[in-house]
Design an enzyme around this catalytic site. Sequence first.
Site, PDB file in Angstrom:
ATOM      1  N   TYR A 194      -2.973  14.629 -13.196  1.00 31.03           N
ATOM      2  CA  TYR A 194      -3.889  13.395 -13.882  1.00 31.03           C
ATOM      3  C   TYR A 194      -5.668  13.898 -13.328  1.00 31.03           C
ATOM      4  O   TYR A 194      -6.371  12.946 -13.210  1.00 31.03           O
ATOM      5  CB  TYR A 194      -3.742  12.204 -12.254  1.00 31.03           C
TER       6      TYR A 194
ATOM      7  N   TYR B  43       1.902  10.927  -3.373  1.00 33.21           N
ATOM      8  CA  TYR B  43       2.381  11.065  -5.194  1.00 33.21           C
ATOM      9  C   TYR B  43       2.789  12.854  -4.339  1.00 33.21           C
ATOM     10  O   TYR B  43       1.872  14.039  -5.714  1.00 33.21           O
ATOM     11  CB  TYR B  43       1.517  10.654  -5.490  1.00 33.21           C
TER      12      TYR B  43
ATOM     13  N   ARG C  92      -0.065  16.135  -9.295  1.00 32.29           N
ATOM     14  CA  ARG C  92      -0.913  15.146  -9.721  1.00 32.29           C
ATOM     15  C   ARG C  92      -2.483  16.435 -10.090  1.00 32.29           C
ATOM     16  O   ARG C  92      -2.953  15.770 -11.204  1.00 32.29           O
ATOM     17  CB  ARG C  92      -1.497  15.153  -8.162  1.00 32.29           C
TER      18      ARG C  92
ATOM     19  N   PRO D 103       0.627  -1.829   0.135  1.00 29.93           N
ATOM     20  CA  PRO D 103      -0.052   0.111  -0.094  1.00 29.93           C
ATOM     21  C   PRO D 103       1.084   1.202  -0.269  1.00 29.93           C
ATOM     22  O   PRO D 103       2.060   1.085   0.771  1.00 29.93           O
ATOM     23  CB  PRO D 103      -1.272  -0.220   1.409  1.00 29.93           C
ATOM     24  N   GLY D 104       0.324   2.601  -1.087  1.00 34.00           N
ATOM     25  CA  GLY D 104       1.225   3.415  -0.964  1.00 34.00           C
ATOM     26  C   GLY D 104       0.276   4.139  -0.052  1.00 34.00           C
ATOM     27  O   GLY D 104       0.029   5.270   0.965  1.00 34.00           O
ATOM     28  N   ARG D 105      -0.895   4.717  -1.360  1.00 33.21           N
ATOM     29  CA  ARG D 105      -1.672   6.069  -1.142  1.00 33.21           C
ATOM     30  C   ARG D 105      -2.822   6.144   0.168  1.00 33.21           C
ATOM     31  O   ARG D 105      -2.684   6.772   0.668  1.00 33.21           O
ATOM     32  CB  ARG D 105      -2.230   5.879  -2.426  1.00 33.21           C
TER      33      ARG D 105
ATOM     34  N   CYS E 228       4.438  29.558 -14.677  1.00 31.75           N
ATOM     35  CA  CYS E 228       3.853  30.224 -16.832  1.00 31.75           C
ATOM     36  C   CYS E 228       2.887  29.063 -17.377  1.00 31.75           C
ATOM     37  O   CYS E 228       3.993  28.772 -18.364  1.00 31.75           O
ATOM     38  CB  CYS E 228       4.937  31.310 -17.290  1.00 31.75           C
ATOM     39  N   GLU E 229       2.324  28.800 -17.014  1.00 27.74           N
ATOM     40  CA  GLU E 229       1.779  27.490 -17.770  1.00 27.74           C
ATOM     41  C   GLU E 229       0.123  27.169 -17.551  1.00 27.74           C
ATOM     42  O   GLU E 229      -0.398  27.315 -16.624  1.00 27.74           O
ATOM     43  CB  GLU E 229       2.144  26.248 -18.825  1.00 27.74           C
TER      44      GLU E 229
HETATM   45  C1  LIG Z   1       2.462   2.755  -6.909  1.00 31.29           C
HETATM   46  C2  LIG Z   1       2.423   1.349  -6.525  1.00 31.29           C
HETATM   47  C3  LIG Z   1       2.222   0.484  -5.271  1.00 31.29           C
HETATM   48  C4  LIG Z   1       1.736   0.979  -4.817  1.00 31.29           C
HETATM   49  O1  LIG Z   1       0.512   1.934  -5.324  1.00 31.29           O
HETATM   50  P1  LIG Z   1      -0.300   2.495  -4.228  1.00 31.29           P
HETATM   51  O2  LIG Z   1      -1.878   3.024  -5.235  1.00 31.29           O
HETATM   52  O3  LIG Z   1      -0.736   3.819  -3.781  1.00 31.29           O
HETATM   53  O4  LIG Z   1      -1.000   2.537  -2.693  1.00 31.29           O
HETATM   54  C5  LIG Z   1       2.219  -0.965  -4.781  1.00 31.29           C
HETATM   55  N1  LIG Z   1       2.335  -1.336  -5.965  1.00 31.29           N
HETATM   56  C6  LIG Z   1       3.465  -1.662  -7.249  1.00 31.29           C
HETATM   57  C7  LIG Z   1       4.184  -2.329  -7.406  1.00 31.29           C
HETATM   58  C8  LIG Z   1       3.421  -0.112  -7.587  1.00 31.29           C
HETATM   59  O5  LIG Z   1       4.356   0.487  -8.967  1.00 31.29           O
END
Ligand SMILES: *Cc1c(COP(=O)(O)O)cnc(C)c1O
Length: 420
Positions: free
Chosen positions: A319, A373, A315, A277-279, A344-345
Amino acid sequence: MDHFTYRNGVLHAEDVPLPAIAQAVGTPVYIYSRATFERHARVFRDGLAAIPNKHIAFAIKSNPNLAVLNVLSREGYGADVVSGGEMARALAAGVPAKDIVFSGVGKTRAELAQGLKEGIGQFNIEHEPEGVALAETAHAMGLTAPATLRVNPDVDAGTHAKISTGKKENKFGVGIDSAPEIFGRLAALPGLNLRGVAVHIGSQLFDLAPMAAAFERVGALVQTLRDAGHYITHVDLGGGLGIPYKAGEALPPSPADYGDMVARVTRDWNVHLTFEPGRVIAGNAGVLLTEVLWVKPGAAAPFVVVDAAMNDLARPAMYDAWHDFQPVIETGERMTASLVGPVCESGDTFAIGRDIGVVGPGDLAVFRTAGAYGATMASTYNSRALVPEVMVDGDRFAVVADRIPAGTIMAAERVPDWLR
Ligand SMILES: *Cc1c(COP(=O)(O)O)cnc(C)c1O
């Protein structure tokens, strides 16, 4: 739940009023809440309580700050890294090498050797030649690399195209249909302990069904590999769980919902599971604090020009992402405005015609959900400083990444003699 709340009309991070940070550090500045990181780490782990044999590796590309990694490492989190630089950060933050997973589609031979030398816990191989290179490098070093083969299950995760990774046209993993053959060839190489498979279908996922479908395919693959005589002990299910960015909108599945789905789908796999997990850990643990510079008339709505820009928080430009915007001092009155930065864009736009609390020049405000991110994607475009980061812990705070002024960046540049 997070720890960014109004008290007596002033937005706080835990017990620290945000104006105190603006005064001490200046703006723009990222502000992280330690208690929120810890809470998210625990809620995610609790969601997986029914899964006996697991490892959670924080995807540090979402927030690689050393203080953040330190906090998460104390919570028992390992690290999912996607470059030698991230590997070095994880190690510097005290993450044990065995708890590091190395993902990414373009690992160099030097990075593979670095991982082997450090003794990291798992290499996620993205394609056959990389597996061959890893085997050769490990064999030459007298080592055996613990590895999984990343497969591309060809499912549509239903997310933004730039953060979708599990469709066959994406660059990641080997096609799941060709996986058994490739696995067979790689598993026979000395230097490699190919012990399982990995999958990660995308980020900011709001629907568990595509993840469940991808995991079912992985489960079938595990069976196929076992039937072919392979010894499968590990499966890496990646990250990707979505988070709320917009107050009042439908919520994504909770970590508990996600954990229930995983427990159900993987019930009979009898493997050690890795999560990345990241986000979901970092996103709502951070805000970007900014100061309003000007309010400028616009054709449709006035432009609120803030001192944060697309180079600090990419972001929205990258995105089309939504970040809630809140004045630090609650006013009660509303206005409709477009939120833009100084770059400046026209892409340097955080919101168009948004209903916000009234702000004027000199007022402080935050972009919410900026802990993932955010700072890590910052640049110095337009010769702006690299944005600093602050961590709050109760009633104290510390700068955990300095503002790097444009002059320091310029000092690394050279005009060759032949131009003088
Ligand atoms: C970016 C990434 C994650 C994390 O994704 P989240 O949406 O931030 O949880 C986990 N594994 C891999 C291989 C990734 O590239």
